[in-house]
Design an enzyme around this catalytic site. Sequence first.
Site, PDB file in Angstrom:
ATOM      1  N   LYS A 184       0.883  -1.170   0.000  1.00 28.09           N
ATOM      2  CA  LYS A 184       0.000   0.000   0.000  1.00 28.09           C
ATOM      3  C   LYS A 184       0.925   1.226   0.000  1.00 28.09           C
ATOM      4  CE  LYS A 184      -3.154   3.113   1.214  1.00 28.09           C
ATOM      5  NZ  LYS A 184      -2.253   4.234   1.583  1.00 28.09           N
ATOM      6  N   GLY A 241       4.726   3.776  11.223  1.00 31.65           N
ATOM      7  CA  GLY A 241       3.926   4.994  11.249  1.00 31.65           C
ATOM      8  C   GLY A 241       3.506   5.358  12.653  1.00 31.65           C
ATOM      9  N   SER A 242       2.331   5.925  12.769  1.00 32.95           N
ATOM     10  CA  SER A 242       1.855   6.441  14.052  1.00 32.95           C
ATOM     11  C   SER A 242       1.272   5.332  14.922  1.00 32.95           C
ATOM     12  CB  SER A 242       0.782   7.499  13.819  1.00 32.95           C
ATOM     13  OG  SER A 242      -0.395   6.905  13.278  1.00 32.95           O
ATOM     14  N   GLY A 245      -2.385   4.775  13.816  1.00 36.96           N
ATOM     15  CA  GLY A 245      -2.512   3.966  12.613  1.00 36.96           C
ATOM     16  C   GLY A 245      -2.144   2.518  12.853  1.00 36.96           C
ATOM     17  N   GLY A 246      -1.039   2.290  13.565  1.00 35.77           N
ATOM     18  CA  GLY A 246      -0.624   0.926  13.834  1.00 35.77           C
ATOM     19  C   GLY A 246      -1.613   0.169  14.688  1.00 35.77           C
ATOM     20  N   GLU A 265       5.829  -0.679  13.795  1.00 40.43           N
ATOM     21  CA  GLU A 265       6.773   0.184  14.510  1.00 40.43           C
ATOM     22  C   GLU A 265       6.108   1.545  14.592  1.00 40.43           C
ATOM     23  OE1 GLU A 265       8.641   3.297  14.771  1.00 40.43           O
ATOM     24  OE2 GLU A 265       9.842   2.736  13.023  1.00 40.43           O
ATOM     25  N   CYS A 302      11.423   8.353  14.003  1.00 40.93           N
ATOM     26  CA  CYS A 302      10.807   7.721  15.173  1.00 40.93           C
ATOM     27  C   CYS A 302      11.776   7.629  16.337  1.00 40.93           C
ATOM     28  CB  CYS A 302      10.288   6.335  14.806  1.00 40.93           C
ATOM     29  SG  CYS A 302      11.532   5.315  14.002  1.00 40.93           S
ATOM     30  N   GLU A 395       4.586  11.191  21.643  1.00 45.27           N
ATOM     31  CA  GLU A 395       5.483  11.728  20.625  1.00 45.27           C
ATOM     32  C   GLU A 395       4.828  12.878  19.869  1.00 45.27           C
ATOM     33  OE1 GLU A 395       8.036   9.695  17.030  1.00 45.27           O
ATOM     34  OE2 GLU A 395       5.899   9.211  17.162  1.00 45.27           O
TER      35      GLU A 395
END
Length: 527
Positions: A184, A241-242, A245-246, A265, A302, A395
């Site tokens: 994606k 990603g965030s 989202g994860g 991650e 990150c 974060e």
Amino acid sequence: MTLTGHHFIAGREAAPHGHHFHAFNPATSAQLEPAYGDATHAQADEALQAAEAAFDALRLATPETRAALLDAIADEIMALGDALLERAHAECALPMARLTGERGRAIGQCKLFASLIREGSWADARVDHAIPDRQPLPKPDVRRVMMPVGPVVVFGASNFPFAIGVIGTDTVCALAAGCPVVVKGHPAHPGTCEMLGRAVLKALHKVGLPAGCFSLLHGKGNDIGTTLVKHPLTQAVGFTGSLRGGRALMDVAAARPHPIPVYAEMGSVNPVFVLPGALKERASKIAEAYIGSVTMGVGQFCTNPAIVLGLKSDGLQQFISNAAAMATKVAPQTMLHRGICEAYDAGTAVWQTIDGLELAGQSETPPSDTASQAACRIFTTTIDVLEDNSELHREVFGPCSIITQCSTLEDMLRYANNLEGQLTATIHGTVDDLREFAPLVRALEKKVGRIIFNGFPTGIEVCPSMHHGGPYPAASHSFFTSIGTASIYRFVRPVCYQGFPEEALPELLKDSNPRGAMRIVDGELKR
């Protein structure tokens, strides 16, 4: 190369339709052509059906063929030339020097995994020979090796368009293991994704593997990603990603009739502990390296060191003063896209409403009104304020950080023991500091994936020893890394063979060991 805006589904190009979107140059806000479209559920199904159909051909291909595929991908990336760098620069605003280096990292990863699978010991082959006359019961012949899991869905990251994207670690290690991949693409740099997708398809054709081993689908919203994770043929997911989202993908995967792993991650605040001996010896040098780390890549890593802790002292005050002064000299820089920039400004604006948190220094030049620019912002506070405000535990993606004054070692230990899972933690100190503050190291070992001494966490070495992960919420599973050769273990599983004749065993389990791989044979590591 002329960009088309097409999806690639097992080698077939599919024109966009339905909802369309464009990439934008974050430095100028200019719209970039062509238009891309959200992939449909039918296209997701077609891509995964093709991946499943290609699975046996890929997993049963010789290690040399899969290694040749990775070498060919590296060659095709280089064949794209400066056009790839220029498109990525237009879509992400990353400097050309950074993109050139990242392209080298992506090519290096291909070569690294090619070497890994040629050598073969990664598959952790284990052989226990039968002992038919063992008493009181005979021992059967038992052998075990790692096997690929099947089609893998990969979500490209925004901040590393090459090294953690279409041809990033997730894709490369999945193909190395023998897993077909459906990517994606990230909507902020779809043109870059298209160019890299074509490189993979050319490489597959060059080595004679099915085009179904790789597909690339575009989409701006969450719908196509959710569809790919829900699909019954998807066997694992790679995501960078965030946390939001994860976690959303983890929940979708867990709710399936047959749950699958999502290797996500999701970032962290990466605390830095500056101990008294280090402050006494080199406070100004540490401050300079700290500001360099905070602002590297406009703070869009990150591993950005978002929290610093030190004991109240003249040395810590010198560190704060130096860091604040250096922050004022940092010019605002363009972020990856407007959404990230807006989130950064909103996050630091919330920080500035917190009593006891002070802005110590920020870029003296204001950000541009037309570009998605971020100013460096360095804050200072006390341990009580840090611990009492949940907004400071999350974060904020960008060039900002908080320097925290602690009164005692117990303050530092309490903070370390109460940490959520982190990707990294850093200690600046001397050998004497390490002895005196040994309990701090022991506390961090339980909370983070990588501990750095006298350095900073930004800049990750891609090597067999690297672990880029950590306890939740830094990552979805602390056992696994998303960087380095050990990342291949996310997309394989052990298969055990008992009582099989030699000729029916996988090559790595045969007594003759034709590839000469390191194995554990009857409890002894040998070739």
